[in-house]
Structures are given as structure tokens and as C-alpha cells.
Enzyme design. Structure first.
Site, PDB file in Angstrom:
ATOM      1  N   PHE A 138     -15.995  -4.288  73.411  1.00 56.19           N
ATOM      2  CA  PHE A 138     -15.777  -3.832  72.035  1.00 56.19           C
ATOM      3  C   PHE A 138     -14.297  -3.563  71.842  1.00 56.19           C
ATOM      4  O   PHE A 138     -13.700  -2.792  72.590  1.00 56.19           O
ATOM      5  CB  PHE A 138     -16.585  -2.575  71.709  1.00 56.19           C
ATOM      6  CG  PHE A 138     -16.393  -2.145  70.279  1.00 56.19           C
ATOM      7  CD1 PHE A 138     -17.046  -2.813  69.251  1.00 56.19           C
ATOM      8  CD2 PHE A 138     -15.523  -1.110  69.951  1.00 56.19           C
ATOM      9  CE1 PHE A 138     -16.841  -2.454  67.925  1.00 56.19           C
ATOM     10  CE2 PHE A 138     -15.314  -0.748  68.627  1.00 56.19           C
ATOM     11  CZ  PHE A 138     -15.984  -1.414  67.609  1.00 56.19           C
ATOM     12  N   ASP A 223      -7.645  -2.435  77.190  1.00 55.83           N
ATOM     13  CA  ASP A 223      -8.031  -1.644  76.027  1.00 55.83           C
ATOM     14  C   ASP A 223      -8.552  -0.304  76.558  1.00 55.83           C
ATOM     15  O   ASP A 223      -9.703  -0.214  76.994  1.00 55.83           O
ATOM     16  CB  ASP A 223      -9.103  -2.400  75.239  1.00 55.83           C
ATOM     17  CG  ASP A 223      -9.642  -1.603  74.058  1.00 55.83           C
ATOM     18  OD1 ASP A 223      -9.394  -0.382  73.987  1.00 55.83           O
ATOM     19  OD2 ASP A 223     -10.332  -2.210  73.210  1.00 55.83           O
ATOM     20  N   LYS A 252      -8.280   6.714  70.006  1.00 61.15           N
ATOM     21  CA  LYS A 252      -9.245   7.823  69.954  1.00 61.15           C
ATOM     22  C   LYS A 252      -8.693   9.224  70.264  1.00 61.15           C
ATOM     23  O   LYS A 252      -8.398   9.979  69.358  1.00 61.15           O
ATOM     24  CB  LYS A 252     -10.445   7.496  70.848  1.00 61.15           C
ATOM     25  CG  LYS A 252     -11.309   6.372  70.255  1.00 61.15           C
ATOM     26  CD  LYS A 252     -12.656   6.255  70.917  1.00 61.15           C
ATOM     27  CE  LYS A 252     -13.628   5.443  70.086  1.00 61.15           C
ATOM     28  NZ  LYS A 252     -13.553   3.985  70.280  1.00 61.15           N
TER      29      LYS A 252
HETATM   30  C1  LIG Z   1     -13.397   2.757  69.519  1.00 61.18           C
HETATM   31  C2  LIG Z   1     -12.855   1.581  70.203  1.00 61.18           C
HETATM   32  C3  LIG Z   1     -12.037   0.653  69.536  1.00 61.18           C
HETATM   33  C4  LIG Z   1     -11.784   0.707  68.052  1.00 61.18           C
HETATM   34  O1  LIG Z   1     -11.076   1.840  67.670  1.00 61.18           O
HETATM   35  P1  LIG Z   1     -10.965   2.207  66.109  1.00 61.18           P
HETATM   36  O2  LIG Z   1     -10.061   3.401  66.110  1.00 61.18           O
HETATM   37  O3  LIG Z   1     -12.355   2.514  65.647  1.00 61.18           O
HETATM   38  O4  LIG Z   1     -10.394   1.043  65.419  1.00 61.18           O
HETATM   39  C5  LIG Z   1     -11.474  -0.367  70.259  1.00 61.18           C
HETATM   40  N1  LIG Z   1     -11.704  -0.486  71.580  1.00 61.18           N
HETATM   41  C6  LIG Z   1     -12.483   0.386  72.254  1.00 61.18           C
HETATM   42  C7  LIG Z   1     -12.673   0.209  73.727  1.00 61.18           C
HETATM   43  C8  LIG Z   1     -13.104   1.429  71.588  1.00 61.18           C
HETATM   44  O5  LIG Z   1     -13.905   2.269  72.256  1.00 61.18           O
END
Ligand SMILES: *Cc1c(COP(=O)(O)O)cnc(C)c1O
Length: 400
Positions: A138, A223, A252
Site C-alpha cells: 500500500f 516506504d 503518519k
Molecule cells: C498510510 C500509508 C500511506 C499513505 O499515506 P497518506 O498520508 O494516507 O497519503 C502510504 N504508504 C504506507 C505504507 C501507508 O501505511
């Protein structure tokens, strides 16, 4: 207004992109939230791994209040001291040399995708643009990050997706190696798949991933939007695997609840982003970077990382004990305080029942209960959480 009235009004005016639970939080402190009717909830979701310091941590609140009275926003046409200090703090505690700031995880990944493409084009020519990511990954909800994400449920309805992404099984170095072609410019992975159901690959896998990147001159992008900022008991999750990426994205938990994203990169790659190549109006503005400085300093200066490891071990152990009582829990796994309990049954009902009893948890991939409490959590709160969870599990029709 009470919760019911808020929910009715929201139902009328808000676009329904979320299947929201019937909860209206209006106040938070530490591991607890209070709703509009005054009912208290134990929060083991923490805004999906955002409130790593708990709700309204005094140092974050103080930094926001002070900065709000001095300067909330100014353009990136100018130099922003809080942003510069935050960049220095993040770089001096990681592999990275430079930072770019934006407002969310998806935007941080957008920046990483654009930088990887631009760097590769300049260094190796325009045929090199493809990015390999993992199935069940994700990376966000913008068009490029939806294209990067390896989940059909995120991608459907939005064709045509952005060209140039390829998805391979996670934790499978051979599949990754086989997918590399002369068109490949980067590999983008989460160190632990969060939305994918708390999937933790082996250290051997990551050593091999680093080797594949080095042998083929590929950029390794991690990420760490969900796993970063202490969530796993280290400042960044990849520190557990003894390798480092070339680009890392964070968001986050970075600003203790204020909206922020960042992309960190090594010097040679960061050089590709010159004036006018990328930008963001709000990115790294004084207000959010002041909050982030307070949040990151708190994590580094107080015993948060140590507590995360200790409490993570305790919570995993207690969940494993529960597994003995409830055989439909098929696996318990985690590092630090990102913990998943995999079920042989759907988890949605458990989450709903827990909410009724004053506990916030979440389910990923339909069958993995995800626990991402504030890193400041103590054994008392973990025991309270488990008492509610056990009650919920006992009342399930599937219970033994
Ligand atoms: C939450 C998340 C995102 C997206 O972050 P947003 O602030 O909602 O755009 C991207 N990568 C990972 C691994 C995430 O957990």
C-alpha cells in the site's frame, strides 16, 4: 450536539469515501479518546499509527501553540528554520543527506517516484522508468501511488493507471530478481506491509533486495510511512534488517498528528531535484515542522523506543496466550508495536463489538486484527485492552 446528531449531519454533507464506525471522538489524551457523549475509548489504532506519542502529547501541543502564535505558514519561496532543523534531525539520524517536505504519505511517495524517474532518466536515459513494487503493498491513494500499490481493490475503477509499475510477490527475492529488466529504475517496498496485514519479511530477503539494487544500479525506496518514527522500536524499521535504502518516505507519525510527509534521499540522487522540478504549497510549513521537531525529539530523548520494544514483546506474548484459548487465531506476529493477529474468520465483527465495549482496534485484509497503539502505552492499558478483547472473542458465535 451529541454523537448521533453529528453522525446524521455528517451523513448528509460528507462524501462517503469511508465506511465510518459510529464514533465521534472530540477529545484525546494519551491512549484514550472521549466521544461527543462523554464515553471513553482505549485507542489501540492511534489514528492508524499516527499518534505514536499518544493523543495531545504535551510537547507537541506546546510546540504547536507556540508556533501558531509566531508564524503558521510562509511559502517555500523562502527559508523556513523549523523545516531546516527537522531536515537536519532526520538526516543525522538516518542514511539520508537531504529532505523534501510535503503533506502526506501518498505525496511523499509521489516525490520518491518522480525523483527516481528523473534521476534514472538523467543518468541512464529515458528508457529507464519502471518501478517494481510488491503485491499487497500500500503506497497511497493518488493516481501514481494507486498504480504503485499492489492491491486490486485500491486500483479498480481508476483505469488507465499510470504506466511503468510492476508488482511481484513480497518476501520473494527470486521473483524480484526475475522482474528486473533494462527498463527498471527502482524497487519500492514497505519494510513491513501494514495495510497488507502486518507482513514481516526475513532479513535475508532485504539483504538480497539490497544486493539486486546494487548489482543493477537500481534505487531502493523504502516506504516507511507506517513503520517509521519509532513504531517498530527503532526510529526506522529497516534498521532491524541491517540495510539502508537510497530513498525513504515518512508521514503518519512524523508530526505527532499534524499532517506532514517527507522524502529523504542520498545526496547523489537528491541532486536531481533542482529548482522548479517539484514542490508543495504547504510542504514543511512552520506549523507542522515545529510539531514534527517536538515529536521526533521526544521519541529520541525519552525512553519511547525502549518502551516500544518492551511493550511489543509483552503484547505479542499475551496475544499468543489468547491463541491457546481461541484456536481461530492462527498467527500472532509483530515487531515493536505494529502487531497483527491473523484469524481464520473475518475480523470486522470483532472490531465492531470491541468499539461497543470501548476499545478501538482495526482489521487489515479482512482477517488480520491490527494493533498499533501509542508507543507510550503501558502494561496496564495492554491488560485493559486484552480484557475487552477476550470478552469480545468469548461472545463470538465462532468461540469454542
Ligand atoms: C498510510 C500509508 C500511506 C499513505 O499515506 P497518506 O498520508 O494516507 O497519503 C502510504 N504508504 C504506507 C505504507 C501507508 O501505511
Amino acid at each position: 450536539m451529541n454523537s448521533k446528531q453529528w453522525i446524521e449531519k455528517g451523513d448528509k454533507y460528507i462524501i462517503k469515501t469511508y465506511g465510518r464506525y459510529p464514533l465521534v471522538p472530540v477529545r484525546g489524551e494519551g491512549c484514550y479518546l472521549w466521544d461527543a457523549d462523554g464515553k471513553r475509548y482505549l485507542d489501540f489504532l492511534a489514528g492508524v499509527a499516527v499518534n505514536n506519542l499518544g493523543h495531545c502529547h504535551p510537547r507537541v501541543v506546546a510546540a504547536l501553540q507556540k508556533q501558531a502564535g509566531e508564524l503558521i505558514h510562509c511559502s517555500n519561496f523562502y527559508h523556513i528554520p523549523q523545516q531546516i532543523e527537522l531536515a537536519e534531525l532526520l538526516c543525522s539520524n538516518s542514511f539520508a543527506d537531504r529532505a523534501f517536505f510535503c503533506n502526506s504519505g501518498a505525496e511523499a511517495n509521489e516525490a520518491a517516484i518522480k525523483l527516481a524517474r528523473k534521476y534514472s532518466r538523467e543518468k541512464f536515459g529515458p528508457e529507464r522508468f519502471e518501478i517494481i513494487t510488491a503485491i499487497s503493498s500500500f503506497h497511497g491513494r493518488t493516481m501514481a501511488t494507486v498504480s504503485a500499490t499492489g492491491q486490486e481493490k485500491v486500483q479498480r475503477f481508476f483505469d488507465p493507471l499510470l504506466h511503468g509499475f510492476k508488482h511481484v510477490p513480497f518476501n520473494d527475492a527470486e521473483a524480484l530478481r526475475a522482474a528486473v529488466t533494462p527498463a527498471t529504475c527502482a524497487i519500492m517496498l514497505e519494510p513491513i506491509q501494514g495495510e497488507g496485514g502486518v507482513v514481516i519479511p526475513s532479513a535475508e530477503y532485504f539483504r538480497e533486495v539490497r544486493r539486486i539494487c546494487d548489482e543493477n544500479n537500481l534505487i531502493l525506496i523504502f516506504d516507511e510511512v507506517q513503520t517509521g518514527i519509532g513504531r517498530t522500536g527503532k526510529l526506522f524499521a529497516h534498521e532491524h534488517f541491517d540495510i539502508a535504502p537510497d530513498i525513504m518516505t515518512l508521514a503518519k507519525a512524523l508530526a505527532g498528528g499534524a499532517p506532514i510527509g517527507t522524502m529523504l534521499a542520498r545526496e547523489a540522487i537528491a541532486e536531481s531535484f533542482g529548482p522548479g522540478t517539484h514542490g508543495s504549497t504547504f510542504g514543511g510549513n512552520p506549523l507542522v515542522t515545529a510539531a514534527a521537531l517536538a515529536a521526533v525529539r521526544t521519541i529520541l530523548e525519552e525512553d519511547i523506543l525502549e518502551n516500544t520494544l518492551k511493550m511489543g514483546t509483552y503484547l505479542c506474548q499475551r496475544l499468543t496466550d489468547l491463541q491457546g484459548k481461541f484456536p481461530f487465531i492462527t498467527d500472532v506476529r509483530g515487531i515493536g508495536l505494529i502487531i497483527g493477529a491473523e484469524l481464520a474468520i473475518p475480523g470486522a465483527e470483532i472490531v465492531r463489538k470491541a468499539l461497543e465495549k470501548g476499545l478501538l482496534i482495526n482489521v487489515a485484509q479482512d482477517r488480520v486484527l491490527r494493533f498499533v497503539p501509542p508507543l507510550t502505552v503501558g502494561t496496564q492499558e495492554i491488560d485493559a485492552m486484552l480484557a475487552i478483547l477476550e470478552e469480545v472473542l468469548t461472545e463470538l458465535p465462532a468461540a469454542p
